[in-house]
Design a protein around this motif. Structure first.
Motif, PDB file in Angstrom:
ATOM      1  N   ALA A  78      21.742   4.986 -18.428  1.00 50.32           N
ATOM      2  CA  ALA A  78      20.705   4.383 -19.266  1.00 50.32           C
ATOM      3  C   ALA A  78      20.520   2.905 -18.943  1.00 50.32           C
ATOM      4  CB  ALA A  78      21.067   4.550 -20.740  1.00 50.32           C
ATOM      5  N   ILE A  79      21.624   2.209 -18.698  1.00 52.53           N
ATOM      6  CA  ILE A  79      21.537   0.780 -18.361  1.00 52.53           C
ATOM      7  C   ILE A  79      20.761   0.581 -17.073  1.00 52.53           C
ATOM      8  CG2 ILE A  79      22.903  -1.238 -17.680  1.00 52.53           C
ATOM      9  CD1 ILE A  79      25.103  -0.166 -19.578  1.00 52.53           C
ATOM     10  N   LEU A  80      21.047   1.405 -16.063  1.00 56.08           N
ATOM     11  CA  LEU A  80      20.363   1.301 -14.778  1.00 56.08           C
ATOM     12  C   LEU A  80      18.874   1.567 -14.919  1.00 56.08           C
ATOM     13  CD1 LEU A  80      22.831   2.986 -12.274  1.00 56.08           C
ATOM     14  CD2 LEU A  80      21.528   0.913 -11.795  1.00 56.08           C
ATOM     15  N   ILE A  81      18.541   2.673 -15.553  1.00 53.66           N
ATOM     16  CA  ILE A  81      17.135   3.048 -15.672  1.00 53.66           C
ATOM     17  C   ILE A  81      16.365   2.013 -16.490  1.00 53.66           C
ATOM     18  CG2 ILE A  81      15.558   4.777 -16.595  1.00 53.66           C
ATOM     19  CD1 ILE A  81      17.736   6.883 -15.956  1.00 53.66           C
ATOM     20  N   GLY A  82      16.918   1.617 -17.618  1.00 55.68           N
ATOM     21  CA  GLY A  82      16.249   0.657 -18.481  1.00 55.68           C
ATOM     22  C   GLY A  82      16.054  -0.699 -17.846  1.00 55.68           C
ATOM     23  N   ALA A  83      16.949  -1.074 -16.946  1.00 54.41           N
ATOM     24  CA  ALA A  83      16.894  -2.407 -16.350  1.00 54.41           C
ATOM     25  C   ALA A  83      15.694  -2.583 -15.424  1.00 54.41           C
ATOM     26  CB  ALA A  83      18.184  -2.685 -15.580  1.00 54.41           C
ATOM     27  N   ILE A 133      12.459   0.543 -23.038  1.00 57.52           N
ATOM     28  CA  ILE A 133      12.748   1.975 -23.081  1.00 57.52           C
ATOM     29  C   ILE A 133      13.723   2.242 -24.216  1.00 57.52           C
ATOM     30  CG2 ILE A 133      13.888   3.860 -21.859  1.00 57.52           C
ATOM     31  CD1 ILE A 133      12.766   2.866 -19.307  1.00 57.52           C
ATOM     32  N   HIS A 134      13.457   3.298 -24.963  1.00 58.15           N
ATOM     33  CA  HIS A 134      14.383   3.755 -26.001  1.00 58.15           C
ATOM     34  C   HIS A 134      15.149   4.956 -25.451  1.00 58.15           C
ATOM     35  CE1 HIS A 134      11.640   1.294 -28.381  1.00 58.15           C
ATOM     36  NE2 HIS A 134      12.577   1.252 -29.306  1.00 58.15           N
ATOM     37  N   PHE A 135      16.455   4.944 -25.662  1.00 58.61           N
ATOM     38  CA  PHE A 135      17.312   5.967 -25.081  1.00 58.61           C
ATOM     39  C   PHE A 135      17.882   6.871 -26.170  1.00 58.61           C
ATOM     40  CE2 PHE A 135      17.927   1.703 -23.348  1.00 58.61           C
ATOM     41  CZ  PHE A 135      17.571   1.839 -22.019  1.00 58.61           C
ATOM     42  N   LEU A 136      17.956   8.147 -25.888  1.00 59.48           N
ATOM     43  CA  LEU A 136      18.721   9.045 -26.740  1.00 59.48           C
ATOM     44  C   LEU A 136      20.129   9.124 -26.167  1.00 59.48           C
ATOM     45  CD1 LEU A 136      15.760   9.863 -27.559  1.00 59.48           C
ATOM     46  CD2 LEU A 136      16.707  12.082 -28.123  1.00 59.48           C
ATOM     47  N   ALA A 137      21.115   8.696 -26.952  1.00 54.42           N
ATOM     48  CA  ALA A 137      22.493   8.600 -26.479  1.00 54.42           C
ATOM     49  C   ALA A 137      23.415   9.464 -27.330  1.00 54.42           C
ATOM     50  CB  ALA A 137      22.966   7.142 -26.522  1.00 54.42           C
ATOM     51  N   ARG A 138      24.523   9.889 -26.746  1.00 48.54           N
ATOM     52  CA  ARG A 138      25.456  10.773 -27.436  1.00 48.54           C
ATOM     53  C   ARG A 138      25.942  10.148 -28.732  1.00 48.54           C
ATOM     54  NH1 ARG A 138      30.350  11.694 -23.384  1.00 48.54           N
ATOM     55  NH2 ARG A 138      31.354  12.460 -25.298  1.00 48.54           N
ATOM     56  N   GLY A 139      25.938  10.966 -29.786  1.00 50.90           N
ATOM     57  CA  GLY A 139      26.185  10.456 -31.124  1.00 50.90           C
ATOM     58  C   GLY A 139      27.581   9.968 -31.394  1.00 50.90           C
ATOM     59  N   ASP A 140      28.586  10.479 -30.654  1.00 49.08           N
ATOM     60  CA  ASP A 140      29.961  10.071 -30.960  1.00 49.08           C
ATOM     61  C   ASP A 140      30.212   8.598 -30.668  1.00 49.08           C
ATOM     62  OD1 ASP A 140      29.755  10.422 -28.242  1.00 49.08           O
ATOM     63  OD2 ASP A 140      31.694  11.379 -27.994  1.00 49.08           O
ATOM     64  N   LEU A 180      20.190  -2.286 -28.676  1.00 48.16           N
ATOM     65  CA  LEU A 180      19.894  -1.972 -27.280  1.00 48.16           C
ATOM     66  C   LEU A 180      18.941  -0.787 -27.145  1.00 48.16           C
ATOM     67  CD1 LEU A 180      23.469  -2.432 -25.765  1.00 48.16           C
ATOM     68  CD2 LEU A 180      21.521  -3.983 -25.566  1.00 48.16           C
ATOM     69  N   ASN A 181      18.245  -0.462 -28.229  1.00 46.96           N
ATOM     70  CA  ASN A 181      17.229   0.602 -28.234  1.00 46.96           C
ATOM     71  C   ASN A 181      17.826   1.992 -28.048  1.00 46.96           C
ATOM     72  OD1 ASN A 181      15.291  -1.376 -28.523  1.00 46.96           O
ATOM     73  ND2 ASN A 181      14.686  -1.382 -26.384  1.00 46.96           N
ATOM     74  N   MET A 182      19.052   2.204 -28.450  1.00 48.90           N
ATOM     75  CA  MET A 182      19.681   3.508 -28.308  1.00 48.90           C
ATOM     76  C   MET A 182      19.622   4.280 -29.625  1.00 48.90           C
ATOM     77  SD  MET A 182      22.905   2.967 -25.733  1.00 48.90           S
ATOM     78  CE  MET A 182      22.626   2.287 -24.089  1.00 48.90           C
ATOM     79  N   ILE A 183      19.290   5.552 -29.531  1.00 52.18           N
ATOM     80  CA  ILE A 183      19.135   6.433 -30.690  1.00 52.18           C
ATOM     81  C   ILE A 183      20.189   7.524 -30.599  1.00 52.18           C
ATOM     82  CG2 ILE A 183      17.551   7.946 -31.935  1.00 52.18           C
ATOM     83  CD1 ILE A 183      15.260   6.517 -30.384  1.00 52.18           C
ATOM     84  N   PRO A 184      21.005   7.732 -31.621  1.00 50.56           N
ATOM     85  CA  PRO A 184      22.061   8.749 -31.537  1.00 50.56           C
ATOM     86  C   PRO A 184      21.511  10.161 -31.641  1.00 50.56           C
ATOM     87  CG  PRO A 184      22.036   7.770 -33.726  1.00 50.56           C
ATOM     88  CD  PRO A 184      21.027   7.003 -32.912  1.00 50.56           C
ATOM     89  N   ILE A 185      22.052  11.040 -30.792  1.00 54.60           N
ATOM     90  CA  ILE A 185      21.741  12.461 -30.898  1.00 54.60           C
ATOM     91  C   ILE A 185      23.057  13.227 -30.738  1.00 54.60           C
ATOM     92  CG2 ILE A 185      21.198  12.731 -28.430  1.00 54.60           C
ATOM     93  CD1 ILE A 185      18.932  14.693 -29.423  1.00 54.60           C
ATOM     94  N   TYR A 186      23.269  14.212 -31.573  1.00 51.09           N
ATOM     95  CA  TYR A 186      24.579  14.869 -31.670  1.00 51.09           C
ATOM     96  C   TYR A 186      24.552  16.263 -31.057  1.00 51.09           C
ATOM     97  CZ  TYR A 186      25.636  11.078 -34.864  1.00 51.09           C
ATOM     98  OH  TYR A 186      25.830   9.833 -35.400  1.00 51.09           O
ATOM     99  N   ARG A 187      25.698  16.614 -30.457  1.00 51.36           N
ATOM    100  CA  ARG A 187      25.890  17.954 -29.915  1.00 51.36           C
ATOM    101  C   ARG A 187      26.746  18.763 -30.879  1.00 51.36           C
ATOM    102  NH1 ARG A 187      28.715  16.100 -24.528  1.00 51.36           N
ATOM    103  NH2 ARG A 187      29.761  14.876 -26.125  1.00 51.36           N
TER     104      ARG A 187
END
Length: 305
Positions: free
Chosen positions: A48-53, A59-66, A80-87
């Motif tokens: 996410a850091i690479l792509i967003g840079a 860019i808003h990122f969906l990131a692992r919720g833990d 940092l525009n990260m949104i939690p999503i859970y598995r």
């Protein structure tokens, strides 16, 4: 706001951290929303850091919720525009929270924003594609914005993992219209067709880079040797510490990059202050430039090879 401020520094830090970053179709990174980026996920938060840079628009990122368990982590990741999503593996009791992630993603896209989702929903430190989850297809199906939604497949591949000084390929594909990916009246069929189409695109875009050493002349080699001697204790010591803390996880590269992003400038300031105290400002500024340059070139002597 925070991400916009630190983004230029992140880009500089990435070129220090990696030996080489390859980007194709540089015009793609100036794309305007609404765009849903569907990418593979080989290397945790570093992806996410690479792509967003490199994208001009936020860019808003969906990131692992833990990663959002602690309030302080949730606060800074949100900045940092990260949104939690859970598995499911992170607990059934958290799955209801995913409704927030989908609503937030939908609003961002309908406001002409850009959302990045790692369509595999898992990170295993491999460039091989893993089975897709349904999150990206669901976001696309639920989009109700006024402007046409574009889907941008993006492949990311590393020549090695758990190592600083690696090489990475970022290959963006051609944008795909939402109508092309959702041709049926049946929701389940559309989800399957969406994922199958993205699989075909990503298979062409994930290209593992060759780990080729750059050619060196004598001066470059001398500076590289100097950088290796000056920085070896710091980087190897920090790398060893991070390996212990991230053992049996996929977070080594992400944590190492973040730690270096914070600590390396402090190291340069300390060294510069000590040298200025000993030799004076006019004599030291050129040496500090060589010191930083040596850090870049020291990657060609990466002991992890």
């Amino acid at each position: 706001m925070l991400y916009r401020i630190i983004k230029p520094f992140i880009r500089v830090a990435l070129y220090f951290f990696f030996r080489k970053i390859y980007l194709n179709h540089s015009e793609v990174y100036a794309i305007k929303g609404p765009v849903l980026i569907t990418a593979n996920h080989p290397n945790s938060f570093l992806d996410a850091i690479l792509i967003g840079a490199f994208f001009k628009k936020p860019i808003h990122f969906l990131a692992r919720g833990d990663a959002f368990k602690k309030p302080i982590h949730r606060f800074f990741l949100g900045l940092l525009n990260m949104i939690p999503i859970y598995r499911l593996s992170e607990g059934k009791e958290n799955l209801y929270l995913n409704e927030y992630a989908f609503r937030a993603s939908k609003k961002i896209l309908e406001d002409d924003g850009i959302v990045l989702i790692f369509i595999e929903g898992i990170c295993l430190l491999t460039n091989e594609i893993q089975p897709f989850k349904k999150g990206a297809a669901r976001i696309a199906l639920d989009y109700k914005g006024k402007k046409p939604l574009q889907i941008l497949p993006l492949g990311i591949a590393y020549d090695r993992f758990n190592s600083w000084g690696s090489t990475v390929n970022l290959h963006a594909g051609k944008t795909i219209s939402l109508a092309e990916l959702l041709p049926f009246d049946d929701r389940a069929k559309n989800m399957r067709y969406f994922n199958d189409s993205i699989v075909q695109s990503l298979n062409r875009l994930i290209v593992t880079p060759l780990n080729a050493k750059p050619a060196q002349n004598r001066i470059v080699k001398l500076i590289g040797n100097l950088g290796y001697i000056i920085h070896r204790w710091f980087f190897l010591g920090l790398d060893s510490f991070v390996r212990r803390k991230t053992q049996n996880t996929v977070f080594h590269d992400s944590v190492l990059f973040g730690t270096l992003f914070i600590l390396y400038p402090i190291l340069i300031v300390i060294i510069g202050f000590c040298l200025i105290s000993l030799f004076g400002l006019k004599m030291i500024l050129p040496l500090l430039g060589i010191l930083v340059m040596a850090r870049c070139i020291v990657l060609v002597k990466n002991p992890n090879e």
